[in-house]
Design a protein around this motif. Sequence first.
Motif, PDB file in Angstrom:
ATOM      1  N   VAL A   1      99.128  41.375  94.939  1.00 42.41           N
ATOM      2  CA  VAL A   1      98.823  42.684  95.533  1.00 42.41           C
ATOM      3  C   VAL A   1      99.899  43.085  96.534  1.00 42.41           C
ATOM      4  O   VAL A   1     100.348  44.240  96.571  1.00 42.41           O
ATOM      5  CB  VAL A   1      97.427  42.665  96.192  1.00 42.41           C
ATOM      6  N   SER A   2     100.351  42.131  97.342  1.00 44.33           N
ATOM      7  CA  SER A   2     101.411  42.401  98.303  1.00 44.33           C
ATOM      8  C   SER A   2     102.704  42.796  97.595  1.00 44.33           C
ATOM      9  O   SER A   2     103.388  43.742  97.994  1.00 44.33           O
ATOM     10  CB  SER A   2     101.640  41.175  99.189  1.00 44.33           C
ATOM     11  N   ALA A   3     103.058  42.072  96.530  1.00 47.38           N
ATOM     12  CA  ALA A   3     104.285  42.384  95.784  1.00 47.38           C
ATOM     13  C   ALA A   3     104.198  43.756  95.125  1.00 47.38           C
ATOM     14  O   ALA A   3     105.181  44.511  95.103  1.00 47.38           O
ATOM     15  CB  ALA A   3     104.532  41.301  94.739  1.00 47.38           C
ATOM     16  N   ILE A   4     103.016  44.088  94.596  1.00 43.31           N
ATOM     17  CA  ILE A   4     102.825  45.415  93.988  1.00 43.31           C
ATOM     18  C   ILE A   4     103.005  46.502  95.030  1.00 43.31           C
ATOM     19  O   ILE A   4     103.696  47.499  94.803  1.00 43.31           O
ATOM     20  CB  ILE A   4     101.430  45.509  93.336  1.00 43.31           C
ATOM     21  N   ASP A   5     102.399  46.315  96.185  1.00 45.07           N
ATOM     22  CA  ASP A   5     102.494  47.322  97.230  1.00 45.07           C
ATOM     23  C   ASP A   5     103.931  47.498  97.711  1.00 45.07           C
ATOM     24  O   ASP A   5     104.360  48.602  98.034  1.00 45.07           O
ATOM     25  CB  ASP A   5     101.590  46.946  98.411  1.00 45.07           C
ATOM     26  N   ARG A   6     104.689  46.402  97.757  1.00 47.16           N
ATOM     27  CA  ARG A   6     106.106  46.474  98.157  1.00 47.16           C
ATOM     28  C   ARG A   6     107.012  46.888  97.015  1.00 47.16           C
ATOM     29  O   ARG A   6     108.211  47.027  97.194  1.00 47.16           O
ATOM     30  CB  ARG A   6     106.548  45.119  98.718  1.00 47.16           C
ATOM     31  N   LYS A   7     106.416  47.057  95.828  1.00 46.34           N
ATOM     32  CA  LYS A   7     107.158  47.432  94.623  1.00 46.34           C
ATOM     33  C   LYS A   7     108.299  46.439  94.347  1.00 46.34           C
ATOM     34  O   LYS A   7     109.399  46.813  93.929  1.00 46.34           O
ATOM     35  CB  LYS A   7     107.687  48.868  94.729  1.00 46.34           C
ATOM     36  N   ASP A   8     107.978  45.174  94.555  1.00 47.42           N
ATOM     37  CA  ASP A   8     108.942  44.100  94.334  1.00 47.42           C
ATOM     38  C   ASP A   8     108.782  43.606  92.895  1.00 47.42           C
ATOM     39  O   ASP A   8     108.017  42.680  92.605  1.00 47.42           O
ATOM     40  CB  ASP A   8     108.679  42.963  95.335  1.00 47.42           C
ATOM     41  N   THR A   9     109.480  44.240  91.977  1.00 49.75           N
ATOM     42  CA  THR A   9     109.310  43.940  90.555  1.00 49.75           C
ATOM     43  C   THR A   9     109.721  42.509  90.208  1.00 49.75           C
ATOM     44  O   THR A   9     109.141  41.902  89.301  1.00 49.75           O
ATOM     45  CB  THR A   9     110.111  44.930  89.708  1.00 49.75           C
ATOM     46  N   ILE A  10     110.701  41.974  90.916  1.00 49.32           N
ATOM     47  CA  ILE A  10     111.142  40.604  90.640  1.00 49.32           C
ATOM     48  C   ILE A  10     110.032  39.615  90.974  1.00 49.32           C
ATOM     49  O   ILE A  10     109.709  38.713  90.191  1.00 49.32           O
ATOM     50  CB  ILE A  10     112.431  40.281  91.416  1.00 49.32           C
TER      51      ILE A  10
END
Length: 437
Positions: free
Chosen positions: A191-200
Motif C-alpha cells: 500500500v505504501s509503495a502504491i501510494d508513492r507510485k514506486d513501480t519498482i
Amino acid sequence: MSNFEYSSKTAIPKGVRVFAPEETALRRWAECRILTVFERWGFQEVITPTFEYLEVFSGEPEREGGDKVFKLIDRQTGRLLALRYDPTPQVARLAATTLRHRPLPLRLSYAANIFRDEVPQVGRQRECVQLGVELIGLERPEADAEMVAMAVEGCRALGLQHFQIDVGQIEYVRGIVDTLGLGPDQRRALVSAIDRKDTIEIELLVRGLDADEKSKRAALDLPLLYGGKEVLARARDLAPNRRSQEALRNLTQVYEVLEQYGLADQVIIDLGEAMAFEYHTGVTFAAFAQGVGSEILRGGRYDDLIGRFGYPCPATGFAFDLDKVREAVAAENRPPLATGQRFLVIDFNPDKRHALRIAQLLREKGYSAARDIIKRDLEGSFDYAKRSGIGRAIVLGLPHLPQDELLISDLDSGTEERVPVERFCGEVERGERRWPM
C-alpha cells in the motif's frame, strides 16, 4: 551565561513552532476565509477535547503502520489518555451520543490543534491545526461530490490559483490488494509503495506471489491510473473482483456529479491514491497546491466509524492543514495583509486628551489604534510604525500644527493630510471618513 544555559532556556521541542505576528496574521486570515466557506455551506462549528481516552483513537493510518499518538496516564483513573490525534473520531462520537436524536444530515465543522508523535522533518510538525467538516447521515454520491466542491471553494477563497484535487477510491485499491494473499506487513509495504507510485518496489513485492496474473497486473498498473475521465475506462478492465468493481462504479457516479458542478477540470482521478486512515471506506481526496511538497487538505468517506460508537451512520468529510495552507498562500506571492486599517497615534502635546479620544474613537469603529508613548522624534515613530506593519500615523503637537489640528500620514504612499481634530472625530464617528486619503 554559557552557551548551554542560553540554548536550554530558549530552545523549543522539535516538531512545534512559534509564529511571529506576521505569520500569525496570515494564519488567522486563512482560518477566517476557510471557516466562512464552511458556514456558507451550512456547517455548524463544534469543539472537541484536547485529550481523550486512548480508545477513541483506536485507528491508525494504513500507510504509516505505526503508533503516532501522544499518550499520558490519567492519575485519577489509571487509564491511558491521548492528545487529540484526529478530530474525526471525536466528531463521530458526538454524532453517536449528544447529537444522536438530531435530524440527519448533520453538518459539523471544527478548528482544532492535533498532535502526532512522529519524527520531525521538513513539511511535518508534531503539532498542527486542522480546519475540517464532517457531513453525517448521507451515503449518496452527491455527498462526496459536495465535499470535493467545498474543498475547491475553500482553495479559491484563499486566492489560490494553482491547485488541483486528486480523487480516488480506497476500496478499489483494497479490492486489488485483497486478491494477492498478503500478510499484514506485506500489505502495508505494498500500500505504501502504491501510494508513492514506486513501480519498482511494487514489482518486487508482487513478483513471487502466488496470485493470478490479472491481479498482479492490476497492482502494477495502479500508479498509472491517473488523469481525467478516461482513467475510469482503463480501471474497469483491471478490476479483479466485485469490491473493486463496485468502488469504481461509485467513483464514476461521484465524478458525474462533479461534472455537473463544473469542476471536472479541477479534479484529477488518482486510483493509485492509497493513503487513507483505516476507517475510510470509499472515495478519498486530497488537494495539492503549487510550492507545497504535500497535500494542503485531505478527506474521504468513513461509513463504519460512527457505528463503533453504537450508531451506524454513513459519513464523509475533509480537513485543511493550516500550516500547509499558509505555505501555499505564501508560495503564490499573495500581497501582504492590508495595513491601512491600523493606526499609530503620535502625540507631542503635554495634554494627551485629544490623542486618547482619537484612539478610543478609532477602536470603537473597528480600527486598530495604538498610541506611541515612547519619547522619540517623528522619524523614529514613523520607522517603528512601518516595521510593525502599521499603515497610517495620526500626529498631534507638531510645531507647525495648530493645537486643534492633526496630521494624517499614509506611510505606504507617503501622502499627508491636515485635518481639524473636531472634523476628523466627527467624520470617523459618523462613518464618513474614507480611506485611503
